[in-house]
Design a protein around this motif. Structure first.
Motif, PDB file in Angstrom:
ATOM      1  N   VAL A 242      -9.507   1.160  -1.872  1.00 20.06           N
ATOM      2  CA  VAL A 242      -8.741   0.945  -3.021  1.00 20.06           C
ATOM      3  C   VAL A 242      -7.915   2.399  -3.380  1.00 20.06           C
ATOM      4  N   ILE A 243      -6.641   2.489  -3.593  1.00 20.10           N
ATOM      5  CA  ILE A 243      -6.190   3.732  -3.947  1.00 20.10           C
ATOM      6  C   ILE A 243      -5.202   3.279  -5.341  1.00 20.10           C
ATOM      7  N   LYS A 268      -2.386  -0.749   9.388  1.00 20.20           N
ATOM      8  CA  LYS A 268      -3.251  -0.967   8.355  1.00 20.20           C
ATOM      9  C   LYS A 268      -2.703  -2.551   7.666  1.00 20.20           C
ATOM     10  N   THR A 269      -3.406  -3.385   7.285  1.00 24.00           N
ATOM     11  CA  THR A 269      -3.096  -4.480   6.282  1.00 24.00           C
ATOM     12  C   THR A 269      -3.182  -3.976   5.008  1.00 24.00           C
ATOM     13  N   VAL A 270      -2.050  -4.145   4.099  1.00 21.74           N
ATOM     14  CA  VAL A 270      -1.998  -3.859   2.830  1.00 21.74           C
ATOM     15  C   VAL A 270      -1.629  -4.665   1.736  1.00 21.74           C
ATOM     16  N   GLU A 271      -2.396  -4.713   0.679  1.00 21.92           N
ATOM     17  CA  GLU A 271      -1.964  -5.539  -0.576  1.00 21.92           C
ATOM     18  C   GLU A 271      -1.902  -4.736  -1.861  1.00 21.92           C
ATOM     19  N   VAL A 272      -0.810  -5.200  -2.721  1.00 20.86           N
ATOM     20  CA  VAL A 272      -0.764  -4.566  -3.680  1.00 20.86           C
ATOM     21  C   VAL A 272      -1.251  -5.284  -4.974  1.00 20.86           C
ATOM     22  N   LEU A 273      -1.858  -4.777  -6.000  1.00 18.55           N
ATOM     23  CA  LEU A 273      -2.233  -5.238  -7.212  1.00 18.55           C
ATOM     24  C   LEU A 273      -1.152  -4.933  -8.289  1.00 18.55           C
ATOM     25  N   SER A 274      -0.189  -5.865  -8.718  1.00 21.64           N
ATOM     26  CA  SER A 274       0.937  -5.091  -9.687  1.00 21.64           C
ATOM     27  C   SER A 274       0.741  -5.615 -11.020  1.00 21.64           C
ATOM     28  N   THR A 275       1.797  -5.161 -11.804  1.00 23.49           N
ATOM     29  CA  THR A 275       1.831  -5.892 -13.072  1.00 23.49           C
ATOM     30  C   THR A 275       3.101  -6.498 -13.638  1.00 23.49           C
ATOM     31  N   VAL A 310      -8.833 -10.236  -3.085  1.00 23.33           N
ATOM     32  CA  VAL A 310      -7.621  -9.700  -2.255  1.00 23.33           C
ATOM     33  C   VAL A 310      -8.280  -8.581  -1.367  1.00 23.33           C
ATOM     34  N   GLY A 311      -9.620  -7.830  -1.693  1.00 23.53           N
ATOM     35  CA  GLY A 311     -10.090  -6.901  -0.991  1.00 23.53           C
ATOM     36  C   GLY A 311     -10.600  -7.742   0.464  1.00 23.53           C
ATOM     37  N   ALA A 312     -10.951  -8.897   0.341  1.00 22.35           N
ATOM     38  CA  ALA A 312     -11.290  -9.730   1.611  1.00 22.35           C
ATOM     39  C   ALA A 312     -10.538  -9.828   2.814  1.00 22.35           C
ATOM     40  N   VAL A 316      -6.438  -2.049   2.694  1.00 26.78           N
ATOM     41  CA  VAL A 316      -6.193  -1.238   1.667  1.00 26.78           C
ATOM     42  C   VAL A 316      -5.582  -2.053   0.603  1.00 26.78           C
ATOM     43  N   ILE A 317      -5.916  -1.644  -0.627  1.00 31.36           N
ATOM     44  CA  ILE A 317      -5.453  -2.097  -2.079  1.00 31.36           C
ATOM     45  C   ILE A 317      -4.728  -1.054  -2.472  1.00 31.36           C
ATOM     46  N   LEU A 318      -3.353  -1.049  -2.776  1.00 28.66           N
ATOM     47  CA  LEU A 318      -2.810  -0.257  -3.562  1.00 28.66           C
ATOM     48  C   LEU A 318      -2.649  -1.006  -5.029  1.00 28.66           C
ATOM     49  N   ALA A 319      -3.382  -0.231  -5.989  1.00 28.86           N
ATOM     50  CA  ALA A 319      -3.514  -0.792  -7.429  1.00 28.86           C
ATOM     51  C   ALA A 319      -2.718   0.080  -8.653  1.00 28.86           C
ATOM     52  N   GLU A 320      -2.091  -0.342  -9.327  1.00 30.94           N
ATOM     53  CA  GLU A 320      -1.461   0.300 -10.259  1.00 30.94           C
ATOM     54  C   GLU A 320      -2.243   0.971 -11.446  1.00 30.94           C
TER      55      GLU A 320
END
Ligand code: AMP
Ligand code: MG
Length: 356
Positions: A242-243, A268-275, A310-312, A316-320
């Motif tokens: 997580v970043i 890398k596979t990447v997912e974003v946690l957005s607002t 999402v972590g599964a 990498v998770i990019l979180a705000e």
């Protein structure tokens, strides 16, 4: 061991009766609370409490919280009840506030990890209260995850971590708050050891100035002693790295997009946690909106399930990151720990990018 899951919605009576008899027999029961799912044992039985540490793989110097069903049970667990506890209990119990004070002799050192103080909370969740009432003992319970993982906010998360390790999970659906209780020490100056849904602002409105433990938003220095032993351990870590990207919605989304494509290029596979404020900027990329910056309690409610689910799916998770007022403090406390304090200042990052 077979792990039975019983609905606390359709079979509350039978489920809590069975759960209470297991607790009285020294076994473990996972149960819903308004914060996260708890892994409970008879809090007056040191051997039963030790089973919690085994099932979780929890370091045994990290103390547990005792859960009670009646306010009057507090005086059996504390050496005495200090005056300033009363307005807090009247205002916030039952609810997501844990209070720490000197323990009474009946509380075993297995619960307090050898400390002379004990943490107590009265949950508001119906099932939790029925279980504690029927067990007729305080229930010692940490979050019902394997140590180091995000706390479970539904029964499936508990089953993923505890299947075959415990006899019973009471399934009460999704937890209301989604982050663990606020932990407030009343030993000396009132100090928040862990932020939660009862915010510093809410506490100060009742008892005046409240301090924050130094380690809430930063890692402990090598020679610092943890006010709350749980704070020193790796926490809430999902399967992915997580970043945290911090800044205004504009700066943050610009930085996230740049990092996203860099990481994709690295394979890398990447997912974003957005607002809610940024989701529209991530059209066409893997982004999950988890809440609204103006209402950080919505981010708290979804963070742990998003980290697990999402972590599964990615590397990498990019979180705000968001501001730290009110429930934003609890959100950032959990998110930064999930990231091992890996944090990027979006505005600085964007400035460097334009110079290059
Ligand atoms: P959990 O059980 O995962 O909700 O964690 C309980 C939290 O409360 C941990 O961070 C513990 O370190 C903290 N805690 C429990 N009892 C005490 C205590 N007597 N003094 C300081 N922190 C405590
Ligand atoms: Mg925990």
């Amino acid at each position: 061991m077979i792990t039975q899951v019983i609905s606390a919605v359709t079979q509350e009576e039978g489920g809590t009766t069975l759960g209470a008899s297991l607790i009285r027999a020294g076994e473990l029961v996972a149960f819903p609370t308004e914060t996260v799912y708890g892994l409970g044992a008879n809090g007056l039985d040191g051997e039963a409490v030790n089973r919690i540490f085994e099932a979780k793989g929890r370091p045994n110097d990290n103390p547990l919280i005792l859960h009670i069903a009646k306010k009057s049970d507090l005086k059996k667990l504390w050496a005495h009840v200090p005056d300033r506890a009363y307005p807090l209990i009247e205002t916030f119990w039952p609810g997501p506030l844990t209070l720490i004070f000197h323990k009474a002799d009946v509380v075993p050192y297995e619960v307090t990890a050898g400390l002379e103080t004990v943490a107590v909370r009265m949950p508001s969740d119906r099932t939790a209260r029925a279980l504690i009432r029927k067990a007729e003992v305080p229930i010692a319970a940490p979050s019902a995850n394997r140590s180091g993982k995000p706390s479970p906010t539904n029964a499936k998360h508990v089953l993923d971590d505890m299947d075959g390790r415990i006899p019973l999970i009471l399934d009460g659906g999704d937890c209301k708050y989604g982050v663990e209780s606020t932990v407030l020490s009343l030993v000396g100056e009132p100090t928040i050891l862990r932020p939660g849904a009862i915010t510093r602002e809410m506490l100060e409105a009742v008892i005046g100035p409240v301090r924050l433990a130094a380690s809430i938003l930063k890692p402990l220095g090598e020679r610092e002693v943890a006010a709350s032993p749980g704070m020193k351990y790796k926490h809430y870590a999902p399967d992915a790295r997580v970043i945290v990207v911090d800044g205004t919605p504009e700066e943050t989304s610009k930085c996230v997009l740049s990092l996203y494509y860099d990481l994709l290029e690295e394979g890398k596979t990447v997912e974003v946690l957005s607002t809610a404020q940024t989701q529209f900027r991530y059209r066409g990329i893997a982004a999950t909106e988890i809440g609204d910056r103006a209402h950080p309690e919505t981010l708290c409610a979804n963070l742990f399930s998003a980290l697990r689910e999402v972590g599964a799916l990615c590397d990498v998770i990019l979180a705000e990151g968001v501001g730290t007022s009110e429930e934003g403090l609890a959100y950032m406390n959990r998110l930064l720990r999930a990231a091992g304090f890996d944090r990027i200042d979006a505005s600085e990052y964007n400035k460097k990018q334009t110079k290059q």
